[in-house]
Structure formats: structure tokens, C-alpha cells
Enzyme design. Structure first.
Site, PDB file in Angstrom:
ATOM      1  CB  CYS A 244       6.437   9.441  -4.555  1.00  0.00           C
ATOM      2  SG  CYS A 244       4.907   9.998  -3.975  1.00  0.00           S
ATOM      3  NE  ARG A 249       5.110   5.609  -4.971  1.00  0.00           N
ATOM      4  CZ  ARG A 249       5.599   5.315  -6.018  1.00  0.00           C
ATOM      5  NH1 ARG A 249       6.451   4.417  -6.272  1.00  0.00           N
ATOM      6  NH2 ARG A 249       5.317   6.266  -7.237  1.00  0.00           N
TER       7      ARG A 249
END
Length: 288
Positions: A244, A249
Site C-alpha cells: 500500500c 493497509r
């Protein structure tokens, strides 16, 4: 994909709010809150929960890397955690930072890790107890891990490049705008110094929250299989790298693929776009 799975590969990796509410005082458990908003814990947290600050506690303050095994042992000992303690992680933003903390614990070989399904938001939505009391647990002597499992569950830039050149699975879990190169940061977040926008060549775009329901719980095994196994062609025989911006994430997606779908060869490229977008010579793609 032949037959969609009807259950998670490792259902024991998820804890439901109802169960936790009835087992807050169980011996051998440690509830750990880890949020994007590092001040959120002080406004109220699950009784007995300790706070792990993803930046101050898990990252080295001088180099862009994680703490050493001895510092990890100190962190756990300070919170009364032993290698046999079952750590239940939860937090805001559908548990993406909780998954980041869990992934970091796995990086040091801590095996007994679980996620509170739905996280902080679901707990609050159900009207369950919160407290501002900060618990104090007896200091423990956590055995210093023999190593950090960088090569097992973590990927580096050269490995992401090899994955790209080899046409092997790369999953970009950022927002569509970041993937396309229209923006270099998450929507509604400040620009953080990345010079180029786009994605690693050959990567597929599957935003991390695709795996979450509206109540912040994880989607069913069949739904997840359709997204990742059918949609991305991931199999147990392939090595997958997820990334990410800084690896937070993508830790959520790593958890989904590793624990809920049971894929054995998933690694998190935590250098992610903050490194790749600034790296001299690193190829990128942009899409309309």
C-alpha cells in the site's frame, strides 16, 4: 476456483465481540488496541486493553525499520505479555491498524494472535463497555526472539521488482486514485512526500476495504474467495506480495489472505509506495 469455501481457513483467528465481552478477565489473554489515531485509546477503550502505538512502539525512531527483537521483548514484558499469551488486537478503521500490529507481532514470531471482528467501531456500536482506566499488569520476562521473520512474511523492494518482472501476483490495496496515479496519498489525507504516482507494473488493484462489510467485520469466506482467488487468480501454490503506502493497509489484506483464506505464501511489502514512488530506477505504471 472449483468450489467456494464455506468457512474461513483459520476461524480461530477471529474473535467476536459477544465472546470477548464474556471473557475480559480470562487469564492468558491480552487485549491490544492499535489505532491510526494514537490519541483515541485515551478517550475510552475496552476494559483491560493496553495500547500499542504503531509508530512509537513498533518502529525504530532513527531508521525506517521495525524495532529489534530485544526491544520487542521489552515492549511485551512491559504489558505483561509472555510468548504463551493470546493477544487479541482491535482498533479503528475496520481494524487496519490492528492488523498492522498483529503482523508486526508475527514478524517477531509471536504465534497466538487474533483479531476482534468489527474492531473498535463494532464494539462501540453495540453499546459495550469502555473505560479510561489504564490497566497495569505485572512485568513479565519475555524471551527475546531469536530472529525477526523478515524473509518469511515481509517483502523488500528488490523482491517486489522480481515479482513484477516475473509476472507473479502483486496486490495493490490502495485507493483507485492512488493506483491510477491521479493522487499520491489516500483521499482526504495530506501529501506525504512521494514524488511519483502510479503502481508497480503488473499489480492488480484491490482496495483493502473490499474485504470488509459495512459494520467493519470481514466478509464471508465465499465472498473473499471470489475477490482474491477467483478475481486475482491467487492460489496456495503461488507467492503473493501485497503493498500500500507504508504497509498498514496491506497488513489487513495480508491477514485476510493468510488467516481467512489460508494462503501459505503471502508477504507484506511494507516499504510500499512511500519507498517505491521515490526509488530511483523503480518502474511504475499509470492507468486511466
Amino acid at each position: 476456483m472449483a468450489t467456494p469455501p464455506t468457512s474461513y481457513a483459520h476461524p480461530e483467528a477471529l474473535i467476536e465481540t459477544e465472546w470477548l465481552a464474556e471473557h475480559l478477565d480470562d487469564a492468558g489473554l491480552r487485549i491490544i488496541e492499535s489505532n491510526e489515531d494514537i490519541l483515541l485509546y485515551d478517550t475510552g477503550h475496552i476494559p483491560g486493553a493496553v495500547h500499542i502505538d504503531w509508530r512509537a512502539d513498533l518502529q525504530d525512531s532513527l531508521i525506517r525499520d521495525y524495532i529489534t527483537p530485544d526491544k520487542f521483548a521489552e515492549l511485551c514484558g512491559r504489558h505483561g505479555i509472555t510468548p504463551e499469551t493470546t493477544c487479541i488486537f482491535y482498533g479503528d478503521k475496520a481494524n487496519w491498524w490492528a492488523c498492522y500490529a498483529l503482523w508486526a507481532f508475527r514478524l517477531f514470531g509471536h504465534e497466538k494472535v487474533k483479531i476482534l471482528n468489527g474492531g473498535r467501531d463494532k464494539w462501540k456500536a453495540e453499546g459495550r463497555a469502555l473505560t479510561r482506566d489504564v490497566p497495569k499488569y505485572p512485568q513479565t520476562d519475555y524471551t527475546v526472539p531469536k530472529k525477526r521473520y523478515d524473509r518469511e512474511i515481509r517483502a523488500f523492494a528488490d523482491e517486489a521488482l522480481a515479482q513484477s518482472k516475473g509476472g507473479e501476483p502483486l496486490i495493490d490495496v490502495r485507493s483507485p486514485g492512488e493506483f491510477k496515479g491521479e493522487i499520491t496519498h489516500m483521499p482526504e489525507y495530506p501529501q506525504e512526500g512521494v514524488l511519483r504516482g502510479g503502481h508497480i507494473p503488473g499489480a492488480k488493484s484491490v482496495p483493502w476495504k473490499t474485504a470488509a462489510n459495512d459494520d467493519h467485520t470481514f466478509k464471508s469466506a465465499a465472498e473473499l474467495a471470489k475477490i482474491y482467488l477467483e478475481g486475482c487468480g491467487l492460489t496456495s501454490g503461488t507467492e503473493t506480495i501485497v503493498y500500500c503506502r507504508i504497509g498498514e493497509r496491506s497488513s489487513h489484506t495480508w491477514f485476510v489472505l493468510t488467516y481467512l483464506l489460508g494462503l501459505p505464501n503471502v508477504r507484506n511489502y511494507d516499504g510500499s509506495w512511500t519507498e517505491w514512488g521515490n526509488k530511483v530506477g523503480a518502474p511504475i505504471e499509470r492507468s486511466a
